[in-house]
Design a protein around this motif. Sequence first.
Motif, PDB file in Angstrom:
ATOM      1  N   VAL A 293       0.823  -1.213   0.000  1.00 23.63           N
ATOM      2  CA  VAL A 293       0.000   0.000   0.000  1.00 23.63           C
ATOM      3  C   VAL A 293       0.857   1.264   0.000  1.00 23.63           C
ATOM      4  O   VAL A 293       0.524   2.263  -0.658  1.00 23.63           O
ATOM      5  CB  VAL A 293      -1.001   0.003   1.171  1.00 23.63           C
ATOM      6  N   ARG A 294       1.974   1.245   0.699  1.00 27.01           N
ATOM      7  CA  ARG A 294       2.800   2.451   0.735  1.00 27.01           C
ATOM      8  C   ARG A 294       3.440   2.717  -0.622  1.00 27.01           C
ATOM      9  O   ARG A 294       3.622   3.879  -1.009  1.00 27.01           O
ATOM     10  CB  ARG A 294       3.856   2.335   1.833  1.00 27.01           C
ATOM     11  N   GLU A 295       3.749   1.647  -1.347  1.00 24.63           N
ATOM     12  CA  GLU A 295       4.279   1.833  -2.701  1.00 24.63           C
ATOM     13  C   GLU A 295       3.220   2.443  -3.623  1.00 24.63           C
ATOM     14  O   GLU A 295       3.515   3.301  -4.468  1.00 24.63           O
ATOM     15  CB  GLU A 295       4.772   0.502  -3.262  1.00 24.63           C
ATOM     16  N   THR A 296       1.970   1.993  -3.453  1.00 25.19           N
ATOM     17  CA  THR A 296       0.880   2.572  -4.233  1.00 25.19           C
ATOM     18  C   THR A 296       0.714   4.050  -3.910  1.00 25.19           C
ATOM     19  O   THR A 296       0.585   4.893  -4.813  1.00 25.19           O
ATOM     20  CB  THR A 296      -0.434   1.825  -3.943  1.00 25.19           C
ATOM     21  N   LEU A 297       0.714   4.378  -2.621  1.00 22.45           N
ATOM     22  CA  LEU A 297       0.567   5.770  -2.211  1.00 22.45           C
ATOM     23  C   LEU A 297       1.739   6.621  -2.698  1.00 22.45           C
ATOM     24  O   LEU A 297       1.555   7.769  -3.109  1.00 22.45           O
ATOM     25  CB  LEU A 297       0.451   5.854  -0.693  1.00 22.45           C
ATOM     26  N   GLN A 298       2.926   6.054  -2.685  1.00 19.61           N
ATOM     27  CA  GLN A 298       4.101   6.794  -3.165  1.00 19.61           C
ATOM     28  C   GLN A 298       3.993   7.055  -4.661  1.00 19.61           C
ATOM     29  O   GLN A 298       4.372   8.131  -5.147  1.00 19.61           O
ATOM     30  CB  GLN A 298       5.381   6.026  -2.854  1.00 19.61           C
ATOM     31  N   SER A 299       3.479   6.078  -5.408  1.00 17.82           N
ATOM     32  CA  SER A 299       3.283   6.266  -6.844  1.00 17.82           C
ATOM     33  C   SER A 299       2.338   7.426  -7.119  1.00 17.82           C
ATOM     34  O   SER A 299       2.569   8.244  -8.023  1.00 17.82           O
ATOM     35  CB  SER A 299       2.728   4.982  -7.477  1.00 17.82           C
TER      36      SER A 299
ATOM     37  N   ILE B 115      -0.839  -2.029  -8.542  1.00 19.55           N
ATOM     38  CA  ILE B 115      -1.759  -0.903  -8.379  1.00 19.55           C
ATOM     39  C   ILE B 115      -0.945   0.365  -8.154  1.00 19.55           C
ATOM     40  O   ILE B 115      -0.436   0.616  -7.057  1.00 19.55           O
ATOM     41  CB  ILE B 115      -2.726  -1.130  -7.200  1.00 19.55           C
ATOM     42  N   ASP B 116      -0.810   1.154  -9.202  1.00 23.97           N
ATOM     43  CA  ASP B 116      -0.103   2.431  -9.108  1.00 23.97           C
ATOM     44  C   ASP B 116      -0.990   3.525  -9.680  1.00 23.97           C
ATOM     45  O   ASP B 116      -2.172   3.298  -9.977  1.00 23.97           O
ATOM     46  CB  ASP B 116       1.253   2.357  -9.822  1.00 23.97           C
TER      47      ASP B 116
END
Length: 261
Positions: A128-134, A246-247
Amino acid sequence: MGIPLIPTVARRVTDTHDAVELIWCTGGVLPLLSKEKNMLLKAVFCDLDGTTIDSEPLWHDGEIELATQHGGYWDEDLGWECSGKPVPEVAEHMIEHGCTLSIEEIDVQLKAYVFNAEQERLPWIDGVRETLQSLRDAGIPVMLVTTSPRPMAENIMEQAGGLFLDYVCGDDDCAHKPDPAPYLLAAKKLGIAPEDMGKCVVLEDTFVGLEAGAASGATTIAQTCTIRTDTSSGPQFASINGYDGIDAAALDGFVRQRLAQ
């Protein structure tokens, strides 16, 4: 009848004529935040429990502990039946199962139990944090929209390190989910008009949240990786199982697919 679900396997959107991967970025109401100009996606609104962090087990543990200590019975299955409901409503069910505490006492003690646990460690959902960072990298504003009280929301904001622009919480002066009011308030904070909600994505896991997101007009996506309840009959546009793939471009793709219908 709800909108048919599109495939749950997330992927980046590709031009079908020359197989070039497209990276879309915002042209929305906050253009100064945008790094590119071709995204329809204006904003993403994320639920907290079960969507951003896998905290449902913490709530259930607290419910079981309170019920057991105060003459009642509660188990994990009962906890999942109440997943996504406001704590006072959960408290009513706990009292029906023998807990001798009042609704107000359950409300205060259960929230304190979970808050203390989350201060020690936030159980972030994988990816989820990778998605939010994207989304942050693409200049797409992300709002946390939760029924949890303000101290819990503030704790998330602090530990998220700027991944959320702002939040709406259960202490705000608006109706709770399944009413769409929290999502409409989040959009209002960003200057997004109600008629543009279709260009926003809501990420939710429970029926209560999915109903709120869909009623707001947003492109609502069900996250199924943590919840035990089958939400396939819900009002969401699509469902995903986890955050792999999911990005920002994938979420923009959901918006484009919905608006094309």
